[in-house]
Motif scaffolding. Structure first.
Motif, PDB file in Angstrom:
ATOM      1  N   PRO A  14       0.796  -1.229   0.000  1.00  6.37           N
ATOM      2  CA  PRO A  14       0.000   0.000   0.000  1.00  6.37           C
ATOM      3  C   PRO A  14       0.832   1.285   0.000  1.00  6.37           C
ATOM      4  O   PRO A  14       0.263   2.368   0.055  1.00  6.37           O
ATOM      5  CB  PRO A  14      -0.791  -0.110   1.305  1.00  6.37           C
ATOM      6  CG  PRO A  14       0.124  -0.865   2.218  1.00  6.37           C
ATOM      7  CD  PRO A  14       0.864  -1.847   1.337  1.00  6.37           C
ATOM      8  N   PRO A  20      -7.283   0.832  -4.260  1.00  8.73           N
ATOM      9  CA  PRO A  20      -7.275  -0.629  -4.286  1.00  8.73           C
ATOM     10  C   PRO A  20      -8.253  -1.192  -5.311  1.00  8.73           C
ATOM     11  O   PRO A  20      -9.326  -0.634  -5.552  1.00  8.73           O
ATOM     12  CB  PRO A  20      -7.682  -1.015  -2.863  1.00  8.73           C
ATOM     13  CG  PRO A  20      -8.446   0.157  -2.363  1.00  8.73           C
ATOM     14  CD  PRO A  20      -7.899   1.369  -3.039  1.00  8.73           C
ATOM     15  N   ARG A  45      -3.628  -0.446  -6.445  1.00 15.44           N
ATOM     16  CA  ARG A  45      -3.138  -1.462  -5.524  1.00 15.44           C
ATOM     17  C   ARG A  45      -3.982  -2.708  -5.755  1.00 15.44           C
ATOM     18  O   ARG A  45      -5.129  -2.792  -5.304  1.00 15.44           O
ATOM     19  CB  ARG A  45      -3.260  -1.002  -4.072  1.00 15.44           C
ATOM     20  CG  ARG A  45      -2.700  -2.029  -3.098  1.00 15.44           C
ATOM     21  CD  ARG A  45      -3.074  -1.749  -1.666  1.00 15.44           C
ATOM     22  NE  ARG A  45      -2.512  -2.779  -0.795  1.00 15.44           N
ATOM     23  CZ  ARG A  45      -2.854  -2.971   0.471  1.00 15.44           C
ATOM     24  NH1 ARG A  45      -3.771  -2.189   1.029  1.00 15.44           N
ATOM     25  NH2 ARG A  45      -2.303  -3.930   1.169  1.00 15.44           N
ATOM     26  N   ILE A  84      -8.721  -1.723   4.233  1.00 12.75           N
ATOM     27  CA  ILE A  84      -9.154  -0.898   3.111  1.00 12.75           C
ATOM     28  C   ILE A  84     -10.548  -0.348   3.403  1.00 12.75           C
ATOM     29  O   ILE A  84     -11.428  -1.084   3.840  1.00 12.75           O
ATOM     30  CB  ILE A  84      -9.165  -1.738   1.811  1.00 12.75           C
ATOM     31  CG1 ILE A  84      -7.735  -2.108   1.410  1.00 12.75           C
ATOM     32  CG2 ILE A  84      -9.876  -1.002   0.677  1.00 12.75           C
ATOM     33  CD1 ILE A  84      -7.661  -3.140   0.303  1.00 12.75           C
TER      34      ILE A  84
END
Length: 264
Positions: A14, A20, A45, A84
Motif C-alpha cells: 500500500p 485498491p 493497488r 481498506i
C-alpha cells in the motif's frame, strides 16, 4: 468453524497510496489468470484472491460457505483484514457473479465495479431440463472427481486463444482443484448466483468488458444495454476470458473507467 469461506490472496503493497482493486477469477482457474493484467498495478493497488477450492484457498465444507452471499461476505472480510475503506472490484466469469453479489450487498464499500462475460450472473429462472442437467454435472464431479473436471467444456486446456504457456499453467490449476469443494460450489453457488431480479439494487458505477467472440453471451450483453442504460459497455474482439485474450485492451478499458473516479 467459521461460516464464511477463507481466501488465499496476494496484495500489492500500500505504500504508493494507489486506489485498491480486487480481482476475482472464474471457475477452474486461479489468481494466475490475471498475470497478463499486471500493468494494472501501475495505477492501482491490486488484490488477487483465489476462489474457495481453487489455488491456495481451502475448499468450502458446508453448503452455507459455498453460497454467493457467504462468498461476498468472505471478500468483505478480506477488505477489513487489509484495512481498506473502499475498493474497486473486477470479476471474471463466475467471479463476476461473486463481485456483482458483493456490489449489491456491500455498496458502501465499492468505488466502481467491472465485470466480464458471465451468463450465469444474469440467467433467468432455470427450466426443469436445465436444472436436471446441472444436477447431473454435480453428481458426476462428486463421483468421478478430476476425471469429470477434465471433461468440463470450460477446462482451460480447451482454451484455443490462450498463449500456450498461460494455458498450461491454468490447466495445471484446474487439475489441482479440490473436486468435493468444486462440487459444493456448483451445487450451492451456481443456482443462486443470478442477480437479474436485483438489477435495481446495483447502484455502484459498473462497466461490462464484453468478449464479442463468445456468441452465446451477446443476447445478455444486449439485454443489459437496454435494462441498464447507465452501465458502460466496452466490446473487445476476444472470447469469454477477455482479460486473457485481449490483456492490453482490457487493462486500458479498466483503467480508463476506474481512474477518473478514484483519481488514479
Amino acid at each position: 468453524m467459521s461460516e464464511l469461506p477463507k481466501f488465499a490472496y496476494d496484495a500489492d503493497p500500500p505504500h504508493r497510496d494507489l486506489p485498491p482493486l480486487l480481482l476475482v477469477h472464474g471457475l477452474l482457474v486461479d489468481r494466475r489468470v490475471w498475470e497478463g493484467n499486471a500493468a494494472l498495478s501501475e495505477r492501482f493497488r491490486v488484490i488477487r484472491v483465489d476462489l474457495p477450492a481453487h489455488g491456495a484457498s481451502p475448499a468450502p465444507v458446508t453448503p452455507h460457505q459455498a453460497r454467493p452471499k457467504s462468498i461476498a461476505a468472505g471478500l468483505e472480510a478480506v477488505r477489513a483484514e487489509l484495512g481498506i475503506d473502499r475498493w474497486h472490484l473486477c470479476g471474471q466469469s463466475f467471479g463476476a457473479a461473486m463481485t456483482l453479489r458483493y456490489a449489491i450487498d456491500f455498496p458502501d464499500r465499492c468505488l466502481c465495479h467491472v465485470f466480464t462475460n458471465a451468463n450465469g450472473a444474469w440467467r433467468e429462472p432455470w427450466s426443469d431440463a436445465y436444472r436436471r442437467s446441472h444436477e447431473a454435472l454435480v453428481a458426476d464431479v462428486k463421483a468421478r472427481g478430476h476425471d469429470a473436471i477434465a471433461r468440463m467444456p470450460y477446462h482451460p486446456r480447451l482454451a484455443r486463444r490462450f498463449d500456450p504457456e498461460v494455458r498450461d499453467a491454468l490447466a495445471a490449476a484446474a487439475d489441482a482443484i479440490d473436486p468435493a469443494g468444486l462440487a459444493l460450489l456448483l451445487q450451492e453457488a451456481t443456482p443462486r448466483m443470478s442477480v437479474r431480479s436485483e438489477l435495481d439494487r446495483l447502484t455502484v458505477p459498473t462497466m461490462l468488458v464484453n468478449g464479442l467472440r463468445e456468441r452465446r453471451f451477446q443476447p445478455t450483453r444486449d439485454w443489459l444495454a437496454q435494462a441498464c442504460p447507465d452501465m458502460r459497455i466496452v466490446d473487445l474482439a476476444g472470447g469469454h476470458s477477455i482479460n486473457v485474450d485481449c490483456p492490453a485492451a482490457f487493462n486500458a478499458a479498466v483503467a480508463g473507467f476506474l481512474s477518473p473516479i478514484s483519481g488514479a
